[in-house]
Design a protein around this motif. Structure first.
Motif, PDB file in Angstrom:
ATOM      1  N   SER A  46       3.076  13.021  -9.068  1.00 23.10           N
ATOM      2  CA  SER A  46       3.112  14.273  -9.047  1.00 23.10           C
ATOM      3  C   SER A  46       4.157  15.442  -9.217  1.00 23.10           C
ATOM      4  O   SER A  46       4.062  16.639  -9.073  1.00 23.10           O
ATOM      5  CB  SER A  46       1.620  14.594  -8.130  1.00 23.10           C
ATOM      6  N   PHE A  47       5.129  14.896  -8.862  1.00 23.31           N
ATOM      7  CA  PHE A  47       6.125  16.397  -8.816  1.00 23.31           C
ATOM      8  C   PHE A  47       6.381  16.603 -10.509  1.00 23.31           C
ATOM      9  O   PHE A  47       6.639  15.238 -11.376  1.00 23.31           O
ATOM     10  CB  PHE A  47       7.412  15.452  -8.060  1.00 23.31           C
ATOM     11  N   TRP A  92      -0.217   2.528 -11.829  1.00 15.94           N
ATOM     12  CA  TRP A  92      -1.502   3.071 -11.317  1.00 15.94           C
ATOM     13  C   TRP A  92      -2.879   2.379 -12.711  1.00 15.94           C
ATOM     14  O   TRP A  92      -3.129   1.577 -12.790  1.00 15.94           O
ATOM     15  CB  TRP A  92      -1.734   3.954 -11.297  1.00 15.94           C
ATOM     16  N   MET A 126       2.100   6.901 -13.381  1.00 21.78           N
ATOM     17  CA  MET A 126       0.161   6.930 -13.256  1.00 21.78           C
ATOM     18  C   MET A 126       0.228   5.810 -14.105  1.00 21.78           C
ATOM     19  O   MET A 126      -0.215   5.204 -14.196  1.00 21.78           O
ATOM     20  CB  MET A 126       0.514   8.244 -14.823  1.00 21.78           C
ATOM     21  N   MET A 182       3.502   1.925  -0.969  1.00 23.54           N
ATOM     22  CA  MET A 182       4.161   1.765  -2.370  1.00 23.54           C
ATOM     23  C   MET A 182       3.837   3.017  -3.457  1.00 23.54           C
ATOM     24  O   MET A 182       4.363   3.525  -3.927  1.00 23.54           O
ATOM     25  CB  MET A 182       4.403   0.307  -2.249  1.00 23.54           C
ATOM     26  N   LEU A 183       2.643   1.633  -3.149  1.00 26.38           N
ATOM     27  CA  LEU A 183       1.089   2.541  -4.686  1.00 26.38           C
ATOM     28  C   LEU A 183       1.076   3.953  -4.507  1.00 26.38           C
ATOM     29  O   LEU A 183       1.156   4.581  -4.466  1.00 26.38           O
ATOM     30  CB  LEU A 183      -0.182   1.186  -4.196  1.00 26.38           C
ATOM     31  N   LYS A 184       1.101   4.308  -2.942  1.00 28.61           N
ATOM     32  CA  LYS A 184       1.071   5.345  -2.561  1.00 28.61           C
ATOM     33  C   LYS A 184       2.193   6.115  -2.866  1.00 28.61           C
ATOM     34  O   LYS A 184       1.636   7.230  -3.362  1.00 28.61           O
ATOM     35  CB  LYS A 184       0.521   5.220  -1.266  1.00 28.61           C
ATOM     36  N   SER A 185       2.983   6.287  -2.278  1.00 30.13           N
ATOM     37  CA  SER A 185       4.130   6.909  -2.902  1.00 30.13           C
ATOM     38  C   SER A 185       4.517   6.829  -4.552  1.00 30.13           C
ATOM     39  O   SER A 185       5.108   8.107  -4.954  1.00 30.13           O
ATOM     40  CB  SER A 185       5.591   6.532  -1.932  1.00 30.13           C
ATOM     41  N   ILE A 186       4.337   6.328  -5.414  1.00 26.69           N
ATOM     42  CA  ILE A 186       5.010   5.882  -6.091  1.00 26.69           C
ATOM     43  C   ILE A 186       3.747   7.235  -6.599  1.00 26.69           C
ATOM     44  O   ILE A 186       3.879   7.687  -7.850  1.00 26.69           O
ATOM     45  CB  ILE A 186       4.183   4.294  -7.370  1.00 26.69           C
ATOM     46  N   LEU A 187       2.118   7.401  -6.766  1.00 24.13           N
ATOM     47  CA  LEU A 187       1.069   8.274  -7.480  1.00 24.13           C
ATOM     48  C   LEU A 187       1.505   9.468  -6.443  1.00 24.13           C
ATOM     49  O   LEU A 187       1.580  10.553  -7.457  1.00 24.13           O
ATOM     50  CB  LEU A 187       0.105   7.780  -6.558  1.00 24.13           C
ATOM     51  N   LEU A 188       2.317   9.971  -5.629  1.00 20.94           N
ATOM     52  CA  LEU A 188       2.109  10.957  -5.478  1.00 20.94           C
ATOM     53  C   LEU A 188       3.988  11.544  -5.484  1.00 20.94           C
ATOM     54  O   LEU A 188       3.891  12.690  -5.878  1.00 20.94           O
ATOM     55  CB  LEU A 188       2.771  10.734  -3.246  1.00 20.94           C
ATOM     56  N   ILE A 189       4.518  10.898  -5.466  1.00 20.18           N
ATOM     57  CA  ILE A 189       5.989  11.037  -6.353  1.00 20.18           C
ATOM     58  C   ILE A 189       5.774  11.089  -8.016  1.00 20.18           C
ATOM     59  O   ILE A 189       6.175  12.624  -7.957  1.00 20.18           O
ATOM     60  CB  ILE A 189       7.301   9.886  -6.432  1.00 20.18           C
ATOM     61  N   MET A 216       7.240   5.596 -15.120  1.00 19.14           N
ATOM     62  CA  MET A 216       6.604   4.622 -14.445  1.00 19.14           C
ATOM     63  C   MET A 216       5.107   4.694 -13.431  1.00 19.14           C
ATOM     64  O   MET A 216       4.285   4.217 -13.312  1.00 19.14           O
ATOM     65  CB  MET A 216       7.243   4.399 -13.377  1.00 19.14           C
ATOM     66  N   GLN A 260       0.788  -1.153  -0.255  1.00 25.76           N
ATOM     67  CA  GLN A 260       0.038   0.007   0.038  1.00 25.76           C
ATOM     68  C   GLN A 260       0.575   1.370  -0.036  1.00 25.76           C
ATOM     69  O   GLN A 260       0.398   1.695  -0.953  1.00 25.76           O
ATOM     70  CB  GLN A 260      -0.724  -0.077   0.674  1.00 25.76           C
TER      71      GLN A 260
END
Lengths: 291, 534
Positions: A123-124, A169, A166, A114-121, A164, A112
């Motif tokens: 957006s940079f 996801w 988006m 990891m998925l969240k941080s992938i999504l947040l990162i 990677m 979880q």
């Protein structure tokens, strides 16, 4: 089910008329710039000020100029762009599909977050890290020049690594809609994870694979800031960088040549869209409704 | 389905094959690890420590994923995550680090490099070891210098900046050297002309050229004397200071610049950590803050209106033409999709030509019909309207596609029920379609907002942020959004590049975006989707 009395029929006709009237306006709005650029490209006047929608004596002189003009190696740029976009797309596709399979099918600690941080990162904006990207590629190139500055391989790595988040996801969301019962029964039959992935899941992923490859191809094909920063030699640059550089000069005086170049550069993407329209729409809405 | 029939021998065979596969995998991982390890080692030896650490992490991750059975799921993502680590995470960490440094013009290199460069600066002492000299010049304006010191030792030296040996042995017959005269200087050297006093004293280049061994360069001081150059500054590693060789002034390290008590600075400086200085500058400097308020407000307006316009045009089209009975739907959709099918940079540049106030087709049409000629590129609000028109054109096909798909997925029986209850068309749209639509496309709306919030390409390629804000001290325009402002600040500003300061603003911008993204995730259950019960 419902009946069609004549009054309903008349109101339907009226509805059809205003719908088509509106459609014509919308179509004009949507294709006018394209018509305009097509007309400019075949207009020998080559000047923004004297352009008409239907040129007086049209010809392909502007296109010929694209081939012969030594300052703008247009077709080298086009080739570069196509290679870079194709390879990064294939790379992105394989990396994201594999990763998404793990996120969709396995349950493990840290999944979880990891998925969240992938999504947040994700957006940079990549653009803001351009100094860092330049430095990384320069330093890698100091050890292995093949992947350094002014190489297509380096740029491809940056594109694939940056895209990677988006895509993982999107892909995972699509995989989640494939019932897990399918792979469970296959597992009972003794299939390995790899067999489940390659024989069962992968064929079902066709729509989303098409969507991600198109989006990724278009994205990398159209990108110009990172390409401009990493590729310094004229012969190595991409067609978008080239067109952008072109407009930095006196492009109102070379409007016809610019139009010809823009048209050819737009062609690959337009063809993809028109051929694969149904898959794109299908995939986009699948990805859209999911969520 | 018929799992019971799997023969036991088959199971056994499979396990054996897997065992052999494991050995092969281990070997392969070993090879990859060694290759990457060597790569990381090379990075470390070049002084690229952070990137080296990054590769060590990648090696660890790959090893664990492929060799630890419990971590088998990481096999699937090892390469993807490596690329992600290298080109998504590392750049962000690097940007965060930069935000606390003064990295930029005058501070572009590391401390070791700066010390080397300052130590390499030399001066020509008034006194010290001196030589008699004779110069030889080639037609390509390369020089050789013959030297004789007080003890009578002679040598022939070459230019420092010309590759090759620093000294040529003075042996007649070798390297084209002819007979030596009474002093010991060659009368002729093949390919060179011996310069006499007059020629030598009128030669403009000669006094500027450094000769001999790069460590102990020799320069012509006067027509009769050449002398060894001495380092101008001596470095003391214990106190981290430089001392001027002649005046004795001591230069102390101040945030990456060696500075004397009287404020005199040595060049170059190095990239040093300056703490929160960049952020303080961001908040305090009125010249920077002034345009920023305008820019931030416009940034939000631009993203909001772009979303509203593209979404409503797209939704309108898919509602009006979504009716399955409507003929020609397919051809209409193809035509309306066209803006989406052309790389946006190209169409932005085309629109720029069309909006050209003097030559473009839009103003020529407006002039012939309404007799007006709006100044699209010089009046702030006209420029903003032009941008929104272009962005609507660019973005509505996306929403047309997305909403038409989402509308189809709304089950028809809900409408039937509403119709029975006597709901009007508008009521059905307002109370059924819109809420359901917003639930399904909500996350896409927020990502579209974020996309436009950072729509650098449009602002940059269409108008480059212009028209300029006259009161701003930095390059800032009325249509600039934060990201284009930062970009110009970092790369295009007349005051030179300021990576540190630009990184600091980037971080602030990232916080803004991250908050929006978090809102999006919360609002759309994307977080919950991560959960176990998918």
């Amino acid at each position: 089910m419902s009946k069609h009395p004549s009054s309903v029929k008349r109101s339907q006709t009226i509805g059809l008329v205003w719908r088509w009237a509106l459609a014509v306006v919308l179509i004009l709005f949507s294709i006018f710039p394209v018509l305009w650029i097509v007309s400019a490209s075949i207009n020998p006047v080559n000047d923004l000020a004297n352009q008409k929608l239907i040129p007086d004596n049209w010809g392909f002189d502007n296109f010929r100029q694209l081939v012969t003009n030594p300052i703008f190696p247009f077709f080298t740029w086009l080739k570069n762009s196509l290679i870079i976009a194709t390879v990064s797309t294939l790379l992105t596709l394989s990396l994201t599909t594999l990763a998404a399979f793990a996120f969709s099918r396995f349950r493990f600690r840290g999944r979880q977050s990891m998925l969240k941080s992938i999504l947040l990162i994700q957006s940079f904006p990549n653009l803001l890290a351009i100094v860092a990207l330049f430095t990384i590629i320069k330093q890698i190139g100091d050890v292995v020049p093949l992947f350094g500055l002014n190489t297509h391989a380096g740029l491809i790595l940056v594109y694939s690594g940056g895209a990677m988040g988006m895509n993982i996801w999107l892909m995972k969301g699509y995989m989640d809609t494939i019932p897990r019962d399918i792979d469970e029964s296959a597992h009972v039959d003794g299939a390995t994870d790899w067999e489940v992935f390659s024989k069962l899941i992968l064929p079902l992923l066709r729509p989303i694979l098409v969507v991600i490859s198109i989006l990724s191809f278009i994205g990398t094909y159209g990108e110009f800031i990172i390409a401009r920063t990493l590729l310094t030699q004229r012969e190595m640059q991409t067609v978008m960088v080239g067109l952008q550089i072109f407009t930095a000069g006196q492009y109102t005086k070379n409007w016809g040549i610019f139009a010809a170049g823009a048209l050819i550069a737009a062609l690959p993407i337009m063809i993809i869209y028109l051929i694969l329209q149904d898959q794109i729409v299908g995939g986009l809405t699948q990805g859209a409704v999911k969520g | 389905m018929d799992a019971n029939q799997t023969p036991i021998e088959g199971e056994f065979a499979k396990k054996t094959i897997l065992g052999a596969g494991n050995l092969l995998t281990s070997l392969l991982v070993l090879v990859v690890d060694i290759a990457l390890g060597y790569f990381a080692f090379r990075l470390f030896s070049l002084g690229y420590i952070p990137l080296g650490i990054c590769f060590v992490l990648i090696i660890l991750m790959i090893s664990v994923a492929f060799l630890v059975p419990k971590a088998h799921m990481f096999k699937w993502m090892a390469i993807g995550l490596s690329a992600w680590l290298l080109f998504s995470i590392f750049p962000i960490v690097y940007t965060i680090y930069n935000a606390f440094t003064n990295y930029g013009d005058g501070h572009l290199i590391s401390q070791a490099q700066a010390i080397d460069q300052i130590q390499a600066q030399t001066y020509l002492p008034e006194t010290g070891k001196a030589y008699q000299w004779i110069a030889y010049r080639s037609p390509e304006n390369e020089y050789l210098l013959w030297l004789k010191d007080a003890e009578g030792n002679t040598k022939l030296v070459t230019q420092v900046d010309v590759p090759g040996d620093a000294e040529i042995p003075l042996v007649t017959g070798e390297n084209g050297i002819g007979e030596l005269d009474a002093e010991g200087a060659p009368v002729t050297i093949e390919g060179y002309t011996r310069l006499n006093r007059i020629l030598a004293s009128t030669d403009k280049n000669l006094t500027k050229i450094k000769f001999g061994d790069p460590e102990n360069t020799i320069q012509v001081r006067s027509p009769s004397e050449a002398a060894e150059l001495l380092p101008l500054y001596t470095y003391d590693p214990e106190t981290n200071t430089f001392t001027h060789a002649v005046t004795g002034t001591v230069y102390f390290d101040q945030e990456g610049t060696y500075t004397a008590k009287n404020g005199e600075r040595l060049i170059p400086g190095y990239s040093a950590i300056v703490g929160t200085k960049n952020f303080v500058q961001f908040v305090n400097s009125p010249g920077l803050r002034g345009p920023l308020v305008t820019i931030v407000i416009w940034n939000f307006l631009f993203a909001t209106f772009s979303l509203l316009l593209t979404f409503s045009v797209g939704l309108l089209i898919s509602i009006i033409y979504g009716d399955p009975k409507f003929k020609g739907k397919k051809i209409l959709r193809s035509l309306l999709l066209i803006p989406y099918t052309i790389p946006s940079l190209i169409t932005i540049l085309i629109w720029r030509g069309m909006f050209n106030p003097d030559l473009g087709v839009i103003n020529r049409m407006l002039e012939s019909i309404f007799n007006i000629s709006p100044r699209w590129f010089t009046q702030p609000w006209l420029a903003r309207i032009a941008l929104l028109v272009v962005n609507t054109w660019l973005g509505y096909p996306y929403w047309m596609l997305v909403t038409s798909g989402a509308l189809q997925s709304i089950p028809g029986d809900i409408y039937e029920a509403a119709e029975i209850d006597g709901a009007s068309g508008w009521q059905r749209f307002r109370n059924i379609t819109l809420p359901l639509l917003l639930v399904s496309v909500g996350p896409l709306m927020i990502s579209s907002f974020i996309f436009n919030f950072n729509n650098f390409n449009l602002i940059y390629a269409f108008i480059n942020g212009g028209p300029p804000i006259p009161t701003a001290t930095t390059q800032a325009g009325y249509t600039d959004i934060i990201i284009s402002y930062v970009y110009n600040l970092a790369f295009a500003s007349g005051r030179g590049v300021q990576y540190g300061y630009a990184s600091a603003i980037s971080l602030v911008l990232f916080m803004l975006i991250a908050v929006m993204s978090l809102l999006q995730f919360k609002f759309t259950n994307m977080w919950e989707e991560v959960g176990e019960n998918v």
